[in-house]
Design a protein around this motif. Sequence first.
Motif, PDB file in Angstrom:
ATOM      1  N   THR A 284       0.926   4.025  -2.921  1.00  0.00           N
ATOM      2  CA  THR A 284       0.785   5.452  -2.618  1.00  0.00           C
ATOM      3  C   THR A 284       1.903   6.246  -3.272  1.00  0.00           C
ATOM      4  OG1 THR A 284      -0.338   4.986  -0.533  1.00  0.00           O
ATOM      5  CG2 THR A 284       0.709   7.142  -0.736  1.00  0.00           C
TER       6      THR A 284
ATOM      7  N   ARG B 223       0.833  -1.206   0.000  1.00  0.00           N
ATOM      8  CA  ARG B 223       0.000   0.000   0.000  1.00  0.00           C
ATOM      9  C   ARG B 223       0.864   1.250   0.000  1.00  0.00           C
ATOM     10  NH1 ARG B 223      -3.228  -3.500   2.962  1.00  0.00           N
ATOM     11  NH2 ARG B 223      -2.404  -2.851   4.978  1.00  0.00           N
TER      12      ARG B 223
ATOM     13  N   GLU C 203       1.212   6.599  -6.866  1.00  0.00           N
ATOM     14  CA  GLU C 203       0.145   7.590  -7.083  1.00  0.00           C
ATOM     15  C   GLU C 203       0.695   9.008  -6.972  1.00  0.00           C
ATOM     16  OE1 GLU C 203      -3.142   7.441  -7.993  1.00  0.00           O
ATOM     17  OE2 GLU C 203      -2.659   5.366  -8.465  1.00  0.00           O
TER      18      GLU C 203
END
Length: 95
Positions: A12, A8, A15
């Motif tokens: 992130t 995760r 992103e």
Amino acid sequence: MMGTPSGRVRQTILEWLKDPAAHFPAYLRRDLAETGVTARAVAVKLGVPRRTALAHLDFLTRLGLLRTRRSRCRTYYRRDEIRIAEVARMFEKGW
């Protein structure tokens, strides 16, 4: 990979690097999408030690999802959009 806490965090980071100017402060008026961001900038944004951010960035680089560029004593990281698209297509095909 992306279901784990580390996954995760890496998702992130990917992103953020899609639009680095929206997530990181500009350095000397550089185009962050072109030059990339440093491990230190990622560490500050994540709130973790630089060494931890570097481990995530190195992992993503080894996968081919990030490209690096050295300038003086710094390494800048940016997304490799072509490789990311290739990986996405592999998963879409049920790899």
